[in-house]
Design a protein around this motif. Structure first.
Motif, PDB file in Angstrom:
ATOM      1  N   PHE A  63     -57.273   5.409  17.894  1.00 13.85           N
ATOM      2  CA  PHE A  63     -57.447   4.794  19.207  1.00 13.85           C
ATOM      3  C   PHE A  63     -58.123   3.429  19.132  1.00 13.85           C
ATOM      4  N   SER A  64     -57.634   2.530  19.946  1.00 13.91           N
ATOM      5  CA  SER A  64     -58.321   1.264  20.172  1.00 13.91           C
ATOM      6  C   SER A  64     -58.060   0.861  21.615  1.00 13.91           C
ATOM      7  N   GLY A  65     -58.905   0.022  22.143  1.00 12.00           N
ATOM      8  CA  GLY A  65     -58.783  -0.373  23.538  1.00 12.00           C
ATOM      9  C   GLY A  65     -57.648  -1.343  23.769  1.00 12.00           C
ATOM     10  N   GLY A  66     -57.353  -1.554  25.035  1.00  8.79           N
ATOM     11  CA  GLY A  66     -56.392  -2.575  25.400  1.00  8.79           C
ATOM     12  C   GLY A  66     -56.928  -3.945  25.034  1.00  8.79           C
ATOM     13  N   GLY A  77     -65.859   0.783  20.788  1.00  6.06           N
ATOM     14  CA  GLY A  77     -64.919   1.877  20.957  1.00  6.06           C
ATOM     15  C   GLY A  77     -63.710   1.976  20.060  1.00  6.06           C
ATOM     16  N   SER A  78     -63.415   0.969  19.240  1.00  7.43           N
ATOM     17  CA  SER A  78     -62.223   1.085  18.393  1.00  7.43           C
ATOM     18  C   SER A  78     -62.456   2.043  17.231  1.00  7.43           C
TER      19      SER A  78
END
Lengths: 75, 711
Positions: free
Chosen positions: B475-478, B419-420
């Motif tokens: 966007f990138s995840g936590g 997802g990044s």
């Protein structure tokens, strides 16, 4: 495939304001996980409205609480 | 070769690369949220409940409003609300200095109607005990799992162990406490937050404040530890933003150490009454466990049980117990250290029953060898490295008060990412900028971003400028669940590969070849197989022209995977006169797929091991049974290892490039406490089934052993 250790929150059932870490990390299921232990739930939940583990009504937030006709639930 | 793959002969991947931000950190140039100061900034302070359980009767802010320097006040709760733990936020103030904010907070008059409180699992589970909530039960049935034929399993058992095991509550003790600096520009909010997820935090601010997410910018350039507790703005972040809005000034609101212990999460306790069977030949046959634990006020406490080893017939029934204490949050490998301890102590007890060496016993009952299941290999190789053959049987026969023993434990973790997104700019002067909305929570992510781009472009790491920690980036995840490396590095790789392709397209005509004939290595772009026919990187980039090569990309499948395994060995020394345990050395055998940076991967393992030594020997959130108050909400009596408590730690990383990148943040912290506890058992002959291994517990177990045995 679902995570073995992450809860499944269902739109229409659970409050849309319910959050947990798994919703914010871009993880992938670990398919072989079930070979090494059974399902468990270590999840910490919070409400996106209050940004804490209690909802706008002051009661704790969890999948079993944040559904149905709880007044503050958003569906 | 697939378009996106890791290089077969990398020059940087897997090598020890020093953190790019190391000099900034050690010289103090690195600016953490604590260091952010904005023009006209004022300071926020939260008023918290001193009671673990009470009803708010009234909140009077009038005296605080009139106090010198006060710019804003806020009632967070209202009369009639119920506070559920000491430290529950009730009101807040903002003033022009920290001191005045604290003074004003003391002037907020809150009247409470104190209610009976629950401060332990035992109190909560007592039939006639007090209630943690006026509306909620003290316990809730948790998950239940049953496999095979339990009774048949026990009939097959030659030996049965039946005992109760437990671990305690610890807090995250982030060196940088939780908090934020919030500044409004009209209806746009900029927040510097100590967070593990800038994009996720922005979403939290937007939804809690009722503003568009596009109006929120979150910045986290440096972060002093989160360990799972920093994914959202939390109450302090929202309070900070509201105070800033009301005061029309930037507000800094960083929690103090006491607030940090009380209200920013913890690792739940874990208890299990276990009955387990083993055949005379040393095969596990049955496991029956009733487990419970508390995640504080209304929060769960699940953990895996049994952990890792193969009990063909098993049952586990869990109960969540609620008490009046701060709620749990994810903490470095949620559930695993607890489940690992409860299972691994049992494993040594079962091994003794069948008179088998603990390593041999584990090998006999471990899952079969697989890429994600390297335990058997690590038990064998680790035993040789550690000198396991010098281990004596349970109980050190050496005369004198100092007894030495060895222990072992195994663990696993998932660690997959996705997802990044990323952005790469190649400039005509040869400079390279890589942007990704991830954050470096102290793990070295900034350095990993630069390594992957530098590897792809054939440049030194210093030639790449990584820009992260800001929601203006893709966007990138936590950063949690050990997913960051596996999420971010594939995105950087694919984006860099695409940018390089565009550069090759610009360079190829000059060299009279097609783009697919080009390679980039050693600071040059050249024709593959003819290194002399090429250009320096700088000269190649001059062909870019006035418009930079700008490429957006994202994580793609095939560059990362999931599933890591690890085994740890511990040697401990126990003074049987004082009960003091000292860990002498730890050996950690660990994999994480393709190692990106050997240095930061080892650093994660060192940190994980040291954190687990704290869990095993030092940390303990202690609640007073009568008042429900935490008696050690500081860093004086909430014990942590000092430098002299840290033993020799050997890290052996198994590089598995064919598996792609997998996270390593969590797994190394799972096994250590169990290995230490088993080493103490081996040293003393007394089994301590409850963490932490504080001296009084060691002495009590030794006394019990002398009186007839703990086994």
């Amino acid at each position: 495939m679902e995570h073995l250790t992450s809860p499944k929150l269902t739109p229409g059932v659970h409050c849309l304001s319910l959050r947990h870490k798994g919703m914010y990390v871009t993880s992938m299921p670990y398919p072989e996980e079930s070979q090494f232990y059974d399902a468990y739930d270590a999840t910490a939940y919070w409400c996106v409205e209050t940004q804490r583990g209690f909802g706008p009504d002051g009661a704790p937030v969890r999948p079993d609480c944040c559904q149905g006709d709880r007044d503050c639930c958003k569906h | 070769m697939a378009k996106y793959s890791w290089p077969e002969k990398p020059t940087l991947l897997g090598t020890p690369v020093k953190r790019l931000d190391g000099p900034d950190k050690v010289t103090g140039r690195a600016r953490y949220t604590h260091d952010i100061n904005r023009p006209g900034m004022i300071y926020g302070k939260i008023v918290r409940s001193p009671y673990p359980h009470a009803k708010v009767v009234s909140i009077d802010l009038s005296a605080a409003e009139k106090a010198p320097g006060v710019k804003a006040t806020l009632a967070y709760m209202k009369p009639g609300d119920e506070v559920h733990y000491q430290g529950d936020p009730v009101a807040a103030v903002a003033a022009d200095t920290e001191e005045r904010a604290r003074d004003a907070a003391r002037l907020v008059r809150v009247r409470y109607d104190a209610l009976p409180q629950v401060s332990s699992e035992a109190q909560a589970m007592a039939a006639d005990g007090p209630k943690w909530s006026t509306t909620q039960p003290n316990t809730r049935a948790g998950q239940r799992a049953e496999t095979g034929d339990l009774e048949a399993g026990f009939r097959q058992a030659g030996h049965i162990v039946e005992q109760t095991y437990s671990t305690h509550v610890i807090t995250h003790v982030c060196l940088e406490t939780h908090g934020a600096v919030c500044e409004w520009d009209g209806d746009k909010l900029t927040a510097w937050v100590s967070t593990q997820g800038v994009h996720q935090c922005a979403q939290g601010f937007a939804q809690a404040l009722g503003i568009p997410q596009t109006n929120v910018r979150v910045i986290t350039q440096y972060m002093g530890g989160g360990f799972g507790s920093k994914f959202a703005p939390d109450s302090q972040g929202i309070i900070c933003a509201k105070l800033a809005k009301a005061a029309k000034a930037p507000v800094k609101l960083m929690l103090d150490r006491k607030e940090e212990h009380l209200d920013t999460g913890n690792r739940p306790s874990a208890f299990a009454k276990i009955r387990a069977g083993v055949s005379s030949g040393g095969k596990l046959t049955a496991f029956d466990g009733q487990s419970w634990g508390t995640g504080g006020a209304g929060a769960g406490s699940g953990f895996p049980l049994p952990y890792l080893y193969q009990f063909p017939n098993r049952r586990r029934v869990h109960t969540d117990v609620y008490i009046n204490a701060g709620q749990q949050r994810a903490m470095r490998a949620p559930g695993h250290p607890q489940g690992c301890f409860l299972t691994e102590i049992l494993m040594d007890e079962l091994a003794d029953r069948v008179k088998m060496d603990p390593v041999e016993f584990r090998i006999k009952n471990a899952p079969p060898l697989a890429p994600n299941a390297q335990w058997i290999k690590y038990f064998q190789e680790g035993a040789k490295r550690f000198g396991w053959d010098k281990r004596h049987a349970t109980g050190d026969p050496t005369p004198g008060p100092i007894k030495t023993g060895m222990g072992v434990s195994a663990h696993l973790w998932g660690g997959a990412g996705r997802g990044s997104q990323a952005h790469v700019d190649l400039m005509s002067d040869g400079s390279v900028v890589v942007k990704c909305g991830t954050q470096d929570i102290g793990t070295g992510t900034r350095t990993l971003v630069a390594i992957v781009a530098a590897e792809t472009f054939g440049l030194p790491v210093s030639a790449v400028k990584p820009e992260i920690g800001d929601t203006i980036y893709p966007f990138s995840g936590g950063s949690g669940g050990s997913t960051t490396a596996a999420s971010v590095t594939p995105a950087i790789r694919t984006t860099s590969v695409n940018a390089l392709d565009q550069l090759f397209a610009k360079v190829a005509p000059t060299l009279g070849v097609t783009p697919d004939q080009l390679a980039a290595e050693g600071g040059r772009v050249f024709v593959r197989g003819n290194n002399s026919k090429g250009l320096s990187w700088k000269d190649a980039c001059k062909l870019i022209g006035t418009e930079p090569i700008s490429v957006d990309g994202k994580w793609e499948d095939g560059l990362s995977s999931s599933g890591t395994s690890g085994v740890q060995f511990a040697e401990a020394e126990v003074d049987i006169e004082t009960g003091v345990v000292r860990v002498k050395r730890i050996l950690a055998m660990q994999d994480c797929g393709l190692i990106v940076d050997k240095l930061t991967a080892e650093s994660q393992a060192y940190g994980g091991v040291i954190a687990a030594i704290n869990f095993a020997l030092f940390e303990d959130r202690i609640l007073d049974r009568v008042t429900g108050q935490m008696v050690n909400p500081n860093m004086e009596w909430y014990l942590l290892a000092g430098m002299s408590d840290v033993p020799k730690i050997d890290i052996v990383l198994n590089n598995m490039p064919e598996r792609g990148v997998i996270g390593i943040g969590e797994p190394p912290t799972v096994s250590t406490a169990s290995a230490i506890a088993n080493a103490v058992r081996n040293a003393t002959g007394a089994t301590i089934r409850s963490l932490p291994l504080h001296p009084h517990k060691v002495l009590a177990a030794l006394e019990q052993e002398r009186a007839g045995g703990t086994n």
